[in-house]
Design a protein around this motif. Sequence first.
Motif, PDB file in Angstrom:
ATOM      1  N   ILE A   1      22.054  39.811  50.991  1.00 59.96           N
ATOM      2  CA  ILE A   1      22.887  40.966  50.644  1.00 59.96           C
ATOM      3  C   ILE A   1      22.112  41.839  49.660  1.00 59.96           C
ATOM      4  CG2 ILE A   1      25.104  41.737  49.708  1.00 59.96           C
ATOM      5  CD1 ILE A   1      26.233  38.978  50.304  1.00 59.96           C
ATOM      6  N   GLU A   2      21.827  43.055  50.033  1.00 60.85           N
ATOM      7  CA  GLU A   2      21.046  43.938  49.179  1.00 60.85           C
ATOM      8  C   GLU A   2      21.869  44.440  47.992  1.00 60.85           C
ATOM      9  OE1 GLU A   2      19.162  47.137  51.172  1.00 60.85           O
ATOM     10  OE2 GLU A   2      18.123  45.863  52.626  1.00 60.85           O
ATOM     11  N   VAL A   3      21.199  44.582  46.858  1.00 62.90           N
ATOM     12  CA  VAL A   3      21.832  45.208  45.692  1.00 62.90           C
ATOM     13  C   VAL A   3      21.908  46.709  45.973  1.00 62.90           C
ATOM     14  CG1 VAL A   3      21.635  45.723  43.237  1.00 62.90           C
ATOM     15  CG2 VAL A   3      20.979  43.465  44.093  1.00 62.90           C
ATOM     16  N   PRO A   4      23.109  47.261  46.016  1.00 61.92           N
ATOM     17  CA  PRO A   4      23.240  48.682  46.368  1.00 61.92           C
ATOM     18  C   PRO A   4      22.899  49.608  45.211  1.00 61.92           C
ATOM     19  CG  PRO A   4      25.388  47.782  45.877  1.00 61.92           C
ATOM     20  CD  PRO A   4      24.426  46.623  45.782  1.00 61.92           C
ATOM     21  N   GLU A   5      22.530  50.828  45.561  1.00 66.53           N
ATOM     22  CA  GLU A   5      22.398  51.852  44.535  1.00 66.53           C
ATOM     23  C   GLU A   5      23.789  52.295  44.113  1.00 66.53           C
ATOM     24  OE1 GLU A   5      19.908  55.089  45.658  1.00 66.53           O
ATOM     25  OE2 GLU A   5      18.177  53.809  46.099  1.00 66.53           O
ATOM     26  N   SER A   6      23.894  52.723  42.876  1.00 64.88           N
ATOM     27  CA  SER A   6      25.192  53.150  42.358  1.00 64.88           C
ATOM     28  C   SER A   6      25.436  54.595  42.757  1.00 64.88           C
ATOM     29  CB  SER A   6      25.234  53.019  40.839  1.00 64.88           C
ATOM     30  OG  SER A   6      26.465  53.435  40.342  1.00 64.88           O
ATOM     31  N   LEU A   7      26.217  54.771  43.814  1.00 65.10           N
ATOM     32  CA  LEU A   7      26.504  56.120  44.316  1.00 65.10           C
ATOM     33  C   LEU A   7      27.833  56.641  43.810  1.00 65.10           C
ATOM     34  CD1 LEU A   7      25.327  55.636  48.006  1.00 65.10           C
ATOM     35  CD2 LEU A   7      24.057  56.618  46.105  1.00 65.10           C
ATOM     36  N   ALA A   8      28.810  55.741  43.697  1.00 67.80           N
ATOM     37  CA  ALA A   8      30.144  56.169  43.258  1.00 67.80           C
ATOM     38  C   ALA A   8      30.787  55.046  42.470  1.00 67.80           C
ATOM     39  CB  ALA A   8      31.017  56.536  44.456  1.00 67.80           C
ATOM     40  N   LEU A   9      30.703  55.120  41.158  1.00 68.74           N
ATOM     41  CA  LEU A   9      31.302  54.107  40.301  1.00 68.74           C
ATOM     42  C   LEU A   9      32.807  54.270  40.257  1.00 68.74           C
ATOM     43  CD1 LEU A   9      28.776  54.276  37.350  1.00 68.74           C
ATOM     44  CD2 LEU A   9      28.887  52.533  39.120  1.00 68.74           C
ATOM     45  N   GLY A  10      33.529  53.166  40.077  1.00 68.39           N
ATOM     46  CA  GLY A  10      34.969  53.228  39.913  1.00 68.39           C
ATOM     47  C   GLY A  10      35.747  53.159  41.210  1.00 68.39           C
ATOM     48  N   GLY A  11      35.082  52.889  42.338  1.00 66.22           N
ATOM     49  CA  GLY A  11      35.767  52.760  43.612  1.00 66.22           C
ATOM     50  C   GLY A  11      36.147  51.317  43.886  1.00 66.22           C
ATOM     51  N   GLU A  12      35.816  50.829  45.083  1.00 72.97           N
ATOM     52  CA  GLU A  12      36.112  49.448  45.427  1.00 72.97           C
ATOM     53  C   GLU A  12      35.215  48.499  44.627  1.00 72.97           C
ATOM     54  OE1 GLU A  12      35.694  48.941  49.592  1.00 72.97           O
ATOM     55  OE2 GLU A  12      37.380  50.252  50.116  1.00 72.97           O
ATOM     56  N   ILE A  13      35.660  47.252  44.522  1.00 73.26           N
ATOM     57  CA  ILE A  13      34.849  46.246  43.832  1.00 73.26           C
ATOM     58  C   ILE A  13      33.543  46.068  44.604  1.00 73.26           C
ATOM     59  CG2 ILE A  13      34.711  43.830  43.134  1.00 73.26           C
ATOM     60  CD1 ILE A  13      37.778  43.887  42.872  1.00 73.26           C
ATOM     61  N   PRO A  14      32.400  46.247  43.959  1.00 74.44           N
ATOM     62  CA  PRO A  14      31.115  46.231  44.668  1.00 74.44           C
ATOM     63  C   PRO A  14      30.658  44.822  45.059  1.00 74.44           C
ATOM     64  CG  PRO A  14      30.757  46.516  42.318  1.00 74.44           C
ATOM     65  CD  PRO A  14      32.253  46.562  42.526  1.00 74.44           C
ATOM     66  N   VAL A  15      29.649  44.782  45.924  1.00 71.44           N
ATOM     67  CA  VAL A  15      29.129  43.495  46.416  1.00 71.44           C
ATOM     68  C   VAL A  15      28.369  42.742  45.338  1.00 71.44           C
ATOM     69  CG1 VAL A  15      29.022  44.194  48.828  1.00 71.44           C
ATOM     70  CG2 VAL A  15      27.039  44.594  47.338  1.00 71.44           C
ATOM     71  N   THR A  16      28.158  43.351  44.179  1.00 71.41           N
ATOM     72  CA  THR A  16      27.531  42.640  43.065  1.00 71.41           C
ATOM     73  C   THR A  16      28.529  41.747  42.315  1.00 71.41           C
ATOM     74  OG1 THR A  16      27.893  44.635  41.727  1.00 71.41           O
ATOM     75  CG2 THR A  16      25.693  44.323  42.679  1.00 71.41           C
ATOM     76  N   TYR A  17      29.803  41.830  42.673  1.00 71.06           N
ATOM     77  CA  TYR A  17      30.806  40.928  42.091  1.00 71.06           C
ATOM     78  C   TYR A  17      30.510  39.496  42.531  1.00 71.06           C
ATOM     79  CZ  TYR A  17      35.301  38.434  41.876  1.00 71.06           C
ATOM     80  OH  TYR A  17      36.286  37.496  41.652  1.00 71.06           O
ATOM     81  N   VAL A  18      30.427  38.589  41.568  1.00 65.34           N
ATOM     82  CA  VAL A  18      30.235  37.160  41.840  1.00 65.34           C
ATOM     83  C   VAL A  18      31.610  36.498  41.755  1.00 65.34           C
ATOM     84  CG1 VAL A  18      29.081  35.039  41.129  1.00 65.34           C
ATOM     85  CG2 VAL A  18      27.925  37.244  40.834  1.00 65.34           C
ATOM     86  N   PRO A  19      32.117  35.949  42.861  1.00 61.17           N
ATOM     87  CA  PRO A  19      33.501  35.461  42.903  1.00 61.17           C
ATOM     88  C   PRO A  19      33.873  34.510  41.758  1.00 61.17           C
ATOM     89  CG  PRO A  19      32.591  35.490  45.106  1.00 61.17           C
ATOM     90  CD  PRO A  19      31.452  35.808  44.175  1.00 61.17           C
ATOM     91  N   PHE A  20      34.812  34.978  40.933  1.00 65.63           N
ATOM     92  CA  PHE A  20      35.405  34.197  39.851  1.00 65.63           C
ATOM     93  C   PHE A  20      34.364  33.635  38.886  1.00 65.63           C
ATOM     94  CE2 PHE A  20      38.973  31.105  38.627  1.00 65.63           C
ATOM     95  CZ  PHE A  20      39.794  32.124  38.190  1.00 65.63           C
ATOM     96  N   ARG A  21      33.264  34.365  38.718  1.00 62.89           N
ATOM     97  CA  ARG A  21      32.144  33.892  37.903  1.00 62.89           C
ATOM     98  C   ARG A  21      32.538  33.540  36.471  1.00 62.89           C
ATOM     99  NH1 ARG A  21      27.496  38.224  36.753  1.00 62.89           N
ATOM    100  NH2 ARG A  21      29.321  39.209  35.774  1.00 62.89           N
ATOM    101  N   ASN A  22      33.301  34.408  35.833  1.00 65.26           N
ATOM    102  CA  ASN A  22      33.580  34.188  34.413  1.00 65.26           C
ATOM    103  C   ASN A  22      34.404  32.935  34.158  1.00 65.26           C
ATOM    104  OD1 ASN A  22      32.056  36.360  33.684  1.00 65.26           O
ATOM    105  ND2 ASN A  22      33.771  37.731  33.290  1.00 65.26           N
TER     106      ASN A  22
END
Length: 230
Positions: free
Chosen positions: A84-105
């Motif tokens: 899964i490629e790290v995307p460029e930040s084109l539009a912040l504040g939209g859907e949760i991005p693919v850089t979210y690590v499920p329940f990481r915290n």
Amino acid sequence: MGTSTQSRAAVLLSGGMDSCVCAALATRDHDVAALHVSYGQRTESRERDSFQQICSRLGIQERLIVRNEALTLIGGSALTDEQIEVPESLALGGEIPVTYVPFRNAHFLAVAVSWAEVLGASKIYIGAVEQDSSGYPDCRPAYYEAFNEVIEAGTKAGGIEIVTPLIAMRKSEIVRLGVEVGAPFDLTWSCYSREDRACGVCDSCVLRLRAFREAGAADPLPYVVAPQMV
């Protein structure tokens, strides 16, 4: 650096700018022990180096580095899955991005609570931020309120509290606070994809660059894409 008369606190220190400011704040009032969790992220080595250097700069002697294999095996994030490629930040504040690590915290906090029980620490500092963020659900205030209830119900003696001093702050405010408390921004690392020079175009880099620009401060990190171009 803390003294023997201060209360103990554990700090989750990723090596990024937010956790660095959080650690600097904690050292003013507590005898601090720092925890770093590696989880197979793309910039794992660079973040671990930042952790060690920040601890040394802030005078934090007691450190714990833990490796979490579960998040790598589970995958589902651009940070832990090379497919899964790290995307460029084109539009912040939209859907949760693919850089979210499920329940990481939750994984990080579970380790921190266990260690806090052994240390006799009453506080766990984490640099979670809701404002000006990528929108990760485990960075919301309600999440930490609920987790504090879990800690109270599930620990031997209770009395351990997660502290999120930055959660309602804008990123630019965090930069200003960091400058005020002497947070070593030059040792931090925020980029999601590179370990030599920050890419300048991922969500984390763009948020950081914007924060320093709005705060009127110079970001000491080297970037592949010049800051003025972002």
